[in-house]
Design a protein around this motif. Structure first.
Motif, mmCIF file in Angstrom:
data_model
loop_
_atom_site.group_PDB
_atom_site.id
_atom_site.type_symbol
_atom_site.label_atom_id
_atom_site.label_comp_id
_atom_site.label_asym_id
_atom_site.label_seq_id
_atom_site.Cartn_x
_atom_site.Cartn_y
_atom_site.Cartn_z
ATOM 1 N N ASP A 97 63.990 96.922 -83.665
ATOM 2 C CA ASP A 97 63.563 96.805 -82.270
ATOM 3 C C ASP A 97 64.563 95.898 -81.555
ATOM 4 N N PHE A 98 64.511 95.898 -80.253
ATOM 5 C CA PHE A 98 65.544 95.172 -79.514
ATOM 6 C C PHE A 98 65.303 93.672 -79.459
ATOM 7 N N LEU A 99 64.088 93.217 -79.692
ATOM 8 C CA LEU A 99 63.849 91.778 -79.776
ATOM 9 C C LEU A 99 64.554 91.219 -81.022
ATOM 10 N N SER A 100 64.446 91.926 -82.134
ATOM 11 C CA SER A 100 65.134 91.508 -83.359
ATOM 12 C C SER A 100 66.641 91.585 -83.182
ATOM 13 N N TYR A 101 67.092 92.607 -82.488
ATOM 14 C CA TYR A 101 68.518 92.769 -82.220
ATOM 15 C C TYR A 101 69.033 91.568 -81.417
ATOM 16 N N HIS A 102 68.263 91.134 -80.432
ATOM 17 C CA HIS A 102 68.632 89.958 -79.636
ATOM 18 C C HIS A 102 68.637 88.702 -80.508
ATOM 19 N N GLY A 103 67.651 88.578 -81.390
ATOM 20 C CA GLY A 103 67.593 87.438 -82.311
ATOM 21 C C GLY A 103 68.804 87.377 -83.218
ATOM 22 N N SER B 160 60.683 108.214 -87.161
ATOM 23 C CA SER B 160 59.999 108.990 -86.121
ATOM 24 C C SER B 160 59.875 108.231 -84.796
ATOM 25 N N HIS B 161 60.160 106.937 -84.797
ATOM 26 C CA HIS B 161 60.091 106.140 -83.572
ATOM 27 C C HIS B 161 61.456 106.088 -82.891
ATOM 28 N N LYS B 162 61.477 106.461 -81.630
ATOM 29 C CA LYS B 162 62.725 106.482 -80.864
ATOM 30 C C LYS B 162 63.364 105.095 -80.799
ATOM 31 N N ILE B 163 62.562 104.054 -80.635
ATOM 32 C CA ILE B 163 63.095 102.695 -80.550
ATOM 33 C C ILE B 163 63.808 102.315 -81.846
ATOM 34 N N ARG C 148 65.340 104.427 -83.937
ATOM 35 C CA ARG C 148 66.615 105.161 -83.976
ATOM 36 C C ARG C 148 67.645 104.519 -83.049
ATOM 37 N N ARG C 149 67.207 104.099 -81.858
ATOM 38 C CA ARG C 149 68.116 103.454 -80.900
ATOM 39 C C ARG C 149 68.606 102.104 -81.429
ATOM 40 N N SER C 150 67.703 101.337 -82.020
ATOM 41 C CA SER C 150 68.080 100.035 -82.577
ATOM 42 C C SER C 150 69.068 100.205 -83.730
ATOM 43 N N LYS C 151 68.808 101.190 -84.572
ATOM 44 C CA LYS C 151 69.711 101.451 -85.689
ATOM 45 C C LYS C 151 71.102 101.795 -85.169
ATOM 46 N N LYS C 152 71.170 102.615 -84.154
ATOM 47 C CA LYS C 152 72.445 103.000 -83.557
ATOM 48 C C LYS C 152 73.173 101.766 -82.995
ATOM 49 N N ALA C 153 72.423 100.884 -82.331
ATOM 50 C CA ALA C 153 73.021 99.656 -81.784
ATOM 51 C C ALA C 153 73.573 98.770 -82.901
ATOM 52 N N LEU C 154 72.834 98.651 -83.980
ATOM 53 C CA LEU C 154 73.309 97.856 -85.114
ATOM 54 C C LEU C 154 74.557 98.486 -85.730
ATOM 55 N N GLU C 155 74.562 99.794 -85.855
ATOM 56 C CA GLU C 155 75.723 100.493 -86.408
ATOM 57 C C GLU C 155 76.949 100.304 -85.510
ATOM 58 N N THR C 156 76.717 100.219 -84.222
ATOM 59 C CA THR C 156 77.811 100.046 -83.270
ATOM 60 C C THR C 156 78.349 98.615 -83.260
ATOM 61 N N HIS C 157 77.453 97.625 -83.245
ATOM 62 C CA HIS C 157 77.870 96.236 -83.040
ATOM 63 C C HIS C 157 77.942 95.379 -84.305
ATOM 64 N N TYR C 158 77.279 95.808 -85.378
ATOM 65 C CA TYR C 158 77.264 95.008 -86.603
ATOM 66 C C TYR C 158 77.636 95.836 -87.828
ATOM 67 N N ALA C 159 78.426 96.871 -87.653
ATOM 68 C CA ALA C 159 78.782 97.790 -88.743
ATOM 69 C C ALA C 159 79.397 97.053 -89.935
ATOM 70 N N LYS C 160 80.156 96.011 -89.647
ATOM 71 C CA LYS C 160 80.832 95.236 -90.693
ATOM 72 C C LYS C 160 79.832 94.622 -91.687
ATOM 73 N N TYR C 161 78.632 94.327 -91.213
ATOM 74 C CA TYR C 161 77.631 93.636 -92.028
ATOM 75 C C TYR C 161 76.477 94.540 -92.462
ATOM 76 N N LEU C 162 76.312 95.671 -91.811
ATOM 77 C CA LEU C 162 75.131 96.513 -91.998
ATOM 78 C C LEU C 162 75.197 97.293 -93.308
ATOM 79 N N LEU C 163 74.162 97.121 -94.114
ATOM 80 C CA LEU C 163 74.066 97.869 -95.361
ATOM 81 C C LEU C 163 73.600 99.299 -95.080
ATOM 82 N N LYS C 164 73.962 100.202 -95.964
ATOM 83 C CA LYS C 164 73.540 101.595 -95.817
ATOM 84 C C LYS C 164 72.057 101.753 -96.110
#
Length: 145
Positions: free
Chosen positions: A37-43, A75-78, A80-96
């Motif tokens: 979710d985007f609150l966690s993303y902000h954190g 199944s939750h759009k939020i 999928r969007r959060s995952k995409k944001a993490l893949e975009t901005h934190y790919a270096k650290y994000l586990l598969k």
């Protein structure tokens, strides 16, 4: 203690106080569970700013930082969007590995039982084992199975 263990895991609360600062400074790696979710993303952004300050103040850098999605529901759009944001901005650290939402984890926790004993074939147990395997592989640690 290092000579007796390949891996020591400290579970710290998501705040930066004296205890957590000591935990950080005594660690080689940081494993960050993130809700999709985007609150966690902000954190996460705030955490990385704090780590930057710690790096400057204490000349400290982690060997590895691992981020993984926790309680993920495709199944939750939020999510999928959060995952995409993490893949975009934190790919270096994000586990598969993604730990999917699973009520078996909550049920096991409420009974004070590890999910591996409570429901070893559940998707939660399977995902957590995959997470352990991925981290161990990246660190070259043989955890015995």
């Amino acid at each position: 203690m290092k000579k007796n263990y390949d891996l020591i895991v400290m579970d710290a609360s998501p705040s930066i106080g004296l205890l957590n600062l000591n935990a950080i400074l005594s660690s080689n790696d940081l494993i960050i569970p993130v809700l999709a979710d985007f609150l966690s993303y902000h954190g996460l952004k705030i955490l990385f700013e704090t780590l930057s300050t710690i790096e400057e103040d204490f000349s400290f850098v982690f060997e590895n930082i691992f981020i993984f999605l926790n309680r993920y529901n495709e199944s939750h759009k939020i999510c999928r969007r959060s995952k995409k944001a993490l893949e975009t901005h934190y790919a270096k650290y994000l586990l598969k590995t993604v730990v999917r939402q699973d009520t078996k984890i909550a049920e096991a926790t409420s009974q004070g039982t590890p999910v591996f004993l409570f429901s070893p074939s559940s998707k939660g147990a399977t995902d957590i084992q995959s997470l352990i395997d991925e981290i161990s592989q990246s660190k070259g640690v043989d955890h015995g199975g």
